[in-house]
Design an enzyme around this catalytic site. Structure first.
Site, PDB file in Angstrom:
ATOM      1  NE  ARG A  24      11.457  69.618 -15.295  1.00 53.68           N
ATOM      2  CZ  ARG A  24      12.444  70.226 -14.843  1.00 53.68           C
ATOM      3  NH1 ARG A  24      13.354  70.474 -15.709  1.00 53.68           N
ATOM      4  NH2 ARG A  24      12.616  70.126 -13.563  1.00 53.68           N
ATOM      5  CD  GLU A  29      22.566  65.571  -4.455  1.00 52.20           C
ATOM      6  OE1 GLU A  29      22.743  65.383  -3.354  1.00 52.20           O
ATOM      7  OE2 GLU A  29      22.880  66.668  -4.878  1.00 52.20           O
ATOM      8  CD  GLN A  47      33.894  46.664 -11.261  1.00 52.15           C
ATOM      9  OE1 GLN A  47      35.075  46.435 -11.119  1.00 52.15           O
ATOM     10  NE2 GLN A  47      33.152  45.517 -11.336  1.00 52.15           N
ATOM     11  CG  ASP A  48      28.676  52.905 -10.975  1.00 53.08           C
ATOM     12  OD1 ASP A  48      29.308  52.756  -9.900  1.00 53.08           O
ATOM     13  OD2 ASP A  48      28.469  54.210 -11.472  1.00 53.08           O
ATOM     14  CG  ASN A  49      29.303  45.627 -10.970  1.00 51.74           C
ATOM     15  OD1 ASN A  49      30.614  46.012 -11.975  1.00 51.74           O
ATOM     16  ND2 ASN A  49      29.708  45.311  -9.892  1.00 51.74           N
ATOM     17  NE  ARG A  60      20.925  39.022 -12.796  1.00 55.33           N
ATOM     18  CZ  ARG A  60      21.558  38.765 -14.000  1.00 55.33           C
ATOM     19  NH1 ARG A  60      22.903  38.423 -14.193  1.00 55.33           N
ATOM     20  NH2 ARG A  60      21.095  39.007 -15.266  1.00 55.33           N
ATOM     21  CG  HIS A  63      27.079  36.455  -6.643  1.00 52.78           C
ATOM     22  ND1 HIS A  63      26.311  37.169  -7.623  1.00 52.78           N
ATOM     23  CD2 HIS A  63      27.086  35.336  -6.866  1.00 52.78           C
ATOM     24  CE1 HIS A  63      25.990  36.013  -8.406  1.00 52.78           C
ATOM     25  NE2 HIS A  63      26.312  35.036  -8.049  1.00 52.78           N
ATOM     26  CE  LYS A  73      28.346  42.733  -4.038  1.00 51.02           C
ATOM     27  NZ  LYS A  73      27.799  41.520  -4.472  1.00 51.02           N
ATOM     28  CG  HIS A 120      23.973  41.580  -2.737  1.00 50.19           C
ATOM     29  ND1 HIS A 120      24.197  41.838  -4.209  1.00 50.19           N
ATOM     30  CD2 HIS A 120      22.785  42.022  -2.361  1.00 50.19           C
ATOM     31  CE1 HIS A 120      22.980  42.593  -4.238  1.00 50.19           C
ATOM     32  NE2 HIS A 120      22.191  42.651  -3.491  1.00 50.19           N
ATOM     33  CE  LYS A 168      30.987  32.322 -10.794  1.00 49.23           C
ATOM     34  NZ  LYS A 168      31.502  33.262 -11.581  1.00 49.23           N
ATOM     35  CG  ASP A 169      24.450  32.404  -8.921  1.00 51.40           C
ATOM     36  OD1 ASP A 169      25.610  32.384  -8.890  1.00 51.40           O
ATOM     37  OD2 ASP A 169      23.648  33.500  -9.422  1.00 51.40           O
TER      38      ASP A 169
END
Length: 182
Positions: A24, A29, A47-49, A60, A63, A73, A120, A168-169
């Site tokens: 399948r 996990e 929080q999850d992003n 990106r 930061h 993180k 990061h 911004k970056d």
């Protein structure tokens, strides 16, 4: 789940979940608090992003957030691949300004655990790359900071020359001019 203490005196860790395959597909996990506590990873995430980058060469970062909203993180890729970069921004550290880069991909299923005190960023290595990451402090507009992605004093060897960045970056300060951890 395998945890490897690899970088910055073992503070930044590479986590490889065990995937169980059958006809399948696979199941794994990706986060299990009790299993990670035996590796002294007792972080409680709040929080999850989720980011989607349409084009190869999208950068990106770099930061981070200042205390009291500094973030630990746990980063992974669910589609595509990235060159993931971590820079030590702890001024009192013997590795201040040093960086490491690792490939995270949906194929290798590796995750990177990045504690507070590190900037990061990442560069996508494939179109339509999706990255998800857990953080232990919510986003703070007033405490968010960044470092210029191509600061020559850091010397990150990004995998792409034709980069795509946000305005911004493109305008973050050099490490020597940035607000960093003491």
């Amino acid at each position: 789940m395998k945890v490897t203490k690899t970088f910055f005196n073992g503070e930044v860790k590479l986590i490889t979940p065990k995937a169980h395959y059958d006809d399948r597909g696979f199941f794994m996990e990706t986060y299990q608090y009790e299993k990670l506590t035996k590796y002294k990873l007792n972080t409680v995430f709040s929080q999850d992003n989720h980011s989607m980058s349409y084009h190869t060469g999208t950068i990106r970062g770099l930061h981070y957030q200042l205390p009291p909203m500094a973030q630990t993180k746990l980063v992974r890729v669910i589609r595509g691949a990235i060159f993931d970069v971590v820079v030590d921004i702890r001024k009192s550290s013997s590795t201040f300004g040093e960086w490491i880069g690792v490939e995270l991909s949906s194929d290798n299923k590796k995750q990177l655990y990045i504690p507070k005190g590190f900037a990061h960023g990442f560069c996508t290595k494939m179109d339509n790359t999706e990255v998800i990451y857990k953080v232990d402090a919510n986003y703070s507009r007033t405490l968010e900071r960044g470092i210029l992605w191509n600061d020559s004093n850091i010397g990150i060897s990004w995998p792409k020359d034709n980069t795509i960045l946000s305005d911004k970056d493109k305008n973050h300060p050099l490490l020597k001019d940035a607000d960093v951890f003491v």
